[in-house]
Design an enzyme around this catalytic site. Sequence first.
Site, PDB file in Angstrom:
ATOM      1  N   TYR A   1       0.833  -1.213   0.000  1.00 34.01           N
ATOM      2  CA  TYR A   1       0.000   0.000   0.000  1.00 34.01           C
ATOM      3  C   TYR A   1       0.869   1.265   0.000  1.00 34.01           C
ATOM      4  CZ  TYR A   1      -3.856   3.092   1.479  1.00 34.01           C
ATOM      5  OH  TYR A   1      -4.800   4.092   1.562  1.00 34.01           O
TER       6      TYR A   1
ATOM      7  N   LYS B   1       1.011   4.243  -2.792  1.00 30.28           N
ATOM      8  CA  LYS B   1       0.617   5.627  -2.492  1.00 30.28           C
ATOM      9  C   LYS B   1       1.791   6.601  -2.649  1.00 30.28           C
ATOM     10  CE  LYS B   1      -3.696   4.759  -1.723  1.00 30.28           C
ATOM     11  NZ  LYS B   1      -4.699   5.233  -2.693  1.00 30.28           N
TER      12      LYS B   1
HETATM   13  P1  NAP Z   1     -13.589   2.094   0.348  1.00 30.06           P
HETATM   14  O1  NAP Z   1     -14.695   2.566   1.231  1.00 30.06           O
HETATM   15  O2  NAP Z   1     -13.103   0.703   0.469  1.00 30.06           O
HETATM   16  O3  NAP Z   1     -13.989   2.412  -1.156  1.00 30.06           O
HETATM   17  C1  NAP Z   1     -13.155   2.060  -2.226  1.00 30.06           C
HETATM   18  C2  NAP Z   1     -13.989   1.973  -3.478  1.00 30.06           C
HETATM   19  O4  NAP Z   1     -13.124   1.588  -4.579  1.00 30.06           O
HETATM   20  C3  NAP Z   1     -15.076   0.904  -3.380  1.00 30.06           C
HETATM   21  O5  NAP Z   1     -16.276   1.423  -3.906  1.00 30.06           O
HETATM   22  C4  NAP Z   1     -14.523  -0.229  -4.240  1.00 30.06           C
HETATM   23  O6  NAP Z   1     -15.511  -1.033  -4.844  1.00 30.06           O
HETATM   24  C5  NAP Z   1     -13.779   0.539  -5.307  1.00 30.06           C
HETATM   25  N1  NAP Z   1     -12.795  -0.279  -5.998  1.00 30.06           N
HETATM   26  C6  NAP Z   1     -11.982  -1.219  -5.474  1.00 30.06           C
HETATM   27  N2  NAP Z   1     -11.232  -1.781  -6.435  1.00 30.06           N
HETATM   28  C7  NAP Z   1     -11.574  -1.178  -7.609  1.00 30.06           C
HETATM   29  C8  NAP Z   1     -11.160  -1.334  -8.955  1.00 30.06           C
HETATM   30  N3  NAP Z   1     -10.233  -2.245  -9.301  1.00 30.06           N
HETATM   31  N4  NAP Z   1     -11.718  -0.549  -9.911  1.00 30.06           N
HETATM   32  C9  NAP Z   1     -12.683   0.354  -9.592  1.00 30.06           C
HETATM   33  N5  NAP Z   1     -13.122   0.540  -8.319  1.00 30.06           N
HETATM   34  C10 NAP Z   1     -12.576  -0.224  -7.341  1.00 30.06           C
HETATM   35  O7  NAP Z   1     -12.262   3.001   0.550  1.00 30.06           O
HETATM   36  P2  NAP Z   1     -12.088   4.534   0.980  1.00 30.06           P
HETATM   37  O8  NAP Z   1     -11.674   4.578   2.373  1.00 30.06           O
HETATM   38  O9  NAP Z   1     -13.226   5.348   0.516  1.00 30.06           O
HETATM   39  O10 NAP Z   1     -10.777   4.880   0.119  1.00 30.06           O
HETATM   40  C11 NAP Z   1     -10.802   5.647  -1.066  1.00 30.06           C
HETATM   41  C12 NAP Z   1      -9.368   6.023  -1.397  1.00 30.06           C
HETATM   42  O11 NAP Z   1      -8.813   6.784  -0.320  1.00 30.06           O
HETATM   43  C13 NAP Z   1      -8.454   4.820  -1.599  1.00 30.06           C
HETATM   44  O12 NAP Z   1      -7.542   5.091  -2.660  1.00 30.06           O
HETATM   45  C14 NAP Z   1      -7.721   4.744  -0.274  1.00 30.06           C
HETATM   46  O13 NAP Z   1      -6.481   4.112  -0.407  1.00 30.06           O
HETATM   47  C15 NAP Z   1      -7.602   6.202   0.067  1.00 30.06           C
HETATM   48  N6  NAP Z   1      -7.373   6.474   1.488  1.00 30.06           N
HETATM   49  C16 NAP Z   1      -8.320   6.151   2.412  1.00 30.06           C
HETATM   50  C17 NAP Z   1      -8.068   6.433   3.753  1.00 30.06           C
HETATM   51  C18 NAP Z   1      -9.062   6.128   4.845  1.00 30.06           C
HETATM   52  O14 NAP Z   1      -8.763   6.348   6.016  1.00 30.06           O
HETATM   53  N7  NAP Z   1     -10.260   5.643   4.523  1.00 30.06           N
HETATM   54  C19 NAP Z   1      -6.854   7.018   4.136  1.00 30.06           C
HETATM   55  C20 NAP Z   1      -5.919   7.321   3.164  1.00 30.06           C
HETATM   56  C21 NAP Z   1      -6.188   7.052   1.842  1.00 30.06           C
HETATM   57  P3  NAP Z   1     -16.186  -2.267  -4.003  1.00 30.06           P
HETATM   58  O15 NAP Z   1     -16.911  -1.652  -2.874  1.00 30.06           O
HETATM   59  O16 NAP Z   1     -17.098  -2.925  -4.985  1.00 30.06           O
HETATM   60  O17 NAP Z   1     -15.041  -3.119  -3.559  1.00 30.06           O
END
Ligand code: NAP
Length: 247
Positions: A155, A159
Amino acid sequence: MRLKDRVAIVTGAGRGIGRATALRFAEEGAKVVVVDVDPDEAQTVVDEIEAKGGQGFAIKVDVSSRPSVNAMVEATLDHFGGRIDVLINNAGIVRDAQLAKMTEQNFDLVLAINLKGVFNCAQAVVPTMIAQGSGVILSTSSLVAPYGNFGQTNYVASKAGVVGMTKVWARELGRKGIRANAVAPGFIETRMTAGIPDTVVEKMLERIAMGHFGKPEDIANCFIWLASDEARYVSGQVIGVDGGATL
Ligand code: NAP
């Protein structure tokens, strides 16, 4: 409305930060392409957008698949009149394990979605943006990118790579009217952080100056500003949205 009639593609928009971003963009007047691997989740978000009078279009895309991403661009151009103004590279996954136990499959999978997926989408939209003479490419990094994080070799590599690509694109595309920036979220309340054990959550909260996790809308609001003309002289930057977790 700060994004009136801008065509914006948001990947991973079926839930979490991507969903909040798609909804906020539509509120600001954007025509939103809601991209997700799960078409039902994407359609539900479009239904929410349309219920509030906005414009959206759902499409099933796996960002790690170049044919799938190319189909996304073609469908966007067909559906919304031949423009792409904003790309939000948000889709991302975690598959955590310490170095000694991390499988090659999970290293490759995380890099394929979080890093190559960002490359795939940016490369697919950029000919349209160059032809327009304008565009904004925004990608989601993480607060862990510059610091590392226990159990996240794959990861953190992905990133940190997103930050590097963003800076390359800012240099390569600036004179063509295209800006590239990244947002580095801290700990945001989504499925990605929902399974963290309470003891770990307590330690994380101690690190956050504001004392609480962020909401998906906190990241969405930063994307809106970066996509808008208010940020017209901002490029090649990584904006931390983490409540002071990295002080
Ligand atoms: P999340 O709730 O798990 O949502 C991720 C979304 O991406 C889901 O709708 C998922 O679909 C979709 N997805 C996964 N694989 C995919 C693919 N191959 N092609 C198209 N869509 C895909 O995650 P989140 O927390 O909102 O995270 C969003 C972004 O922010 C990510 O890049 C994550 O690394 C980053 N981020 C998050 C945090 C945090 O604290 N949450 C912190 C730092 C960075 P499904 O639901 O169908 O699997």
